[in-house]
Design a protein around this motif. Structure first.
Motif, PDB file in Angstrom:
ATOM      1  N   GLY A   8       0.830  -1.197   0.000  1.00 38.41           N
ATOM      2  CA  GLY A   8       0.000   0.000   0.000  1.00 38.41           C
ATOM      3  C   GLY A   8       0.862   1.243   0.000  1.00 38.41           C
ATOM      4  O   GLY A   8       2.090   1.165  -0.100  1.00 38.41           O
ATOM      5  N   THR A  11       0.533   6.830   4.310  1.00 38.95           N
ATOM      6  CA  THR A  11      -0.477   7.882   4.425  1.00 38.95           C
ATOM      7  C   THR A  11       0.116   9.226   4.834  1.00 38.95           C
ATOM      8  O   THR A  11      -0.561  10.245   4.752  1.00 38.95           O
ATOM      9  N   ALA A  31      -2.060   2.707   3.544  1.00 41.17           N
ATOM     10  CA  ALA A  31      -3.404   2.652   2.963  1.00 41.17           C
ATOM     11  C   ALA A  31      -3.399   1.530   1.937  1.00 41.17           C
ATOM     12  O   ALA A  31      -2.646   1.571   0.965  1.00 41.17           O
ATOM     13  N   ILE A  32      -4.236   0.516   2.180  1.00 38.38           N
ATOM     14  CA  ILE A  32      -4.309  -0.637   1.289  1.00 38.38           C
ATOM     15  C   ILE A  32      -5.707  -0.683   0.698  1.00 38.38           C
ATOM     16  O   ILE A  32      -6.692  -0.814   1.422  1.00 38.38           O
ATOM     17  N   LYS A  33      -5.779  -0.576  -0.638  1.00 39.05           N
ATOM     18  CA  LYS A  33      -7.080  -0.569  -1.309  1.00 39.05           C
ATOM     19  C   LYS A  33      -7.626  -1.989  -1.387  1.00 39.05           C
ATOM     20  O   LYS A  33      -6.921  -2.920  -1.770  1.00 39.05           O
ATOM     21  N   ASN A  34      -8.904  -2.149  -0.990  1.00 36.66           N
ATOM     22  CA  ASN A  34      -9.554  -3.453  -1.084  1.00 36.66           C
ATOM     23  C   ASN A  34      -9.723  -3.854  -2.545  1.00 36.66           C
ATOM     24  O   ASN A  34      -9.779  -3.000  -3.429  1.00 36.66           O
ATOM     25  N   TYR A  43     -13.967   1.549  -4.354  1.00 40.88           N
ATOM     26  CA  TYR A  43     -13.067   0.708  -3.573  1.00 40.88           C
ATOM     27  C   TYR A  43     -12.781   1.402  -2.244  1.00 40.88           C
ATOM     28  O   TYR A  43     -12.374   2.560  -2.223  1.00 40.88           O
ATOM     29  N   ASP A  44     -12.988   0.713  -1.141  1.00 43.27           N
ATOM     30  CA  ASP A  44     -12.614   1.229   0.170  1.00 43.27           C
ATOM     31  C   ASP A  44     -11.157   0.875   0.432  1.00 43.27           C
ATOM     32  O   ASP A  44     -10.580   0.019  -0.228  1.00 43.27           O
ATOM     33  N   SER A  45     -10.581   1.528   1.407  1.00 38.32           N
ATOM     34  CA  SER A  45      -9.207   1.233   1.807  1.00 38.32           C
ATOM     35  C   SER A  45      -9.157   0.882   3.281  1.00 38.32           C
ATOM     36  O   SER A  45      -9.972   1.344   4.071  1.00 38.32           O
ATOM     37  N   GLU A  46      -8.188   0.079   3.633  1.00 35.54           N
ATOM     38  CA  GLU A  46      -7.877  -0.230   5.023  1.00 35.54           C
ATOM     39  C   GLU A  46      -6.630   0.566   5.391  1.00 35.54           C
ATOM     40  O   GLU A  46      -5.729   0.732   4.567  1.00 35.54           O
ATOM     41  N   PHE A  47      -6.578   1.051   6.614  1.00 34.56           N
ATOM     42  CA  PHE A  47      -5.428   1.817   7.073  1.00 34.56           C
ATOM     43  C   PHE A  47      -4.752   1.028   8.183  1.00 34.56           C
ATOM     44  O   PHE A  47      -5.323   0.826   9.254  1.00 34.56           O
TER      45      PHE A  47
END
Length: 136
Positions: A8, A11, A31-34, A43-47
């Motif tokens: 990712g 940030t 920040a990793i995009k789903n 697309y949501d992202s996980e932090f």
């Protein structure tokens, strides 16, 4: 098995410190995009928060900044602390065992030679495979 592997973008510019005993630490979040879309078609992202130590901290501090595409490998760790209001808080983060900078920010115009596969104190010993060990 407690193993995390993620690719990712940073940030923010990471936080680099040196402990009283001289150990370098680098903390940041990725920040990793789903790979799937939400109800709205986005697309949501996980932090994911991460912390690196020693040579890996030096490497990430030198070669990565906000927006840098990074691959990190490590283990998930949860710790707790008491905030100023005496409320117990929990933090989950990845303790980085290996890191690779995959791409620097797009506005960086100069070419930078970025080393990969940085050895850390956490990596296992080299495995030697002899021809007799192979099944073919």
């Amino acid at each position: 098995m407690n193993k995390f592997i993620g690719i990712g973008r940073n940030t923010k510019d990471g936080e680099y410190r040196t402990s009283e005993s001289g150990i370098a630490t680098y903390s940041n979040s990725l920040a990793i995009k789903n790979t799937f879309k939400n109800k709205e078609g986005n697309y949501d992202s996980e932090f994911i928060n991460y912390v690196a130590y020693r040579q890996t901290a030096d490497y990430l501090n030198k070669y990565s900044s906000k927006g840098t595409l990074v691959n990190i490998e490590g283990r998930i760790h949860t710790r707790s602390y008491e905030d100023k209001d005496k409320i117990k808080r929990y933090v989950t983060e990845v303790i980085v065992e290996n890191a690779n900078v995959l791409e620097t920010k797009k506005q960086d115009k100069e070419e930078v030679d970025i080393p990969t596969n940085v050895k850390t104190d956490y990596q296992e010993k080299e495995i030697v495979i002899k021809d007799d060990d192979l099944p073919f």
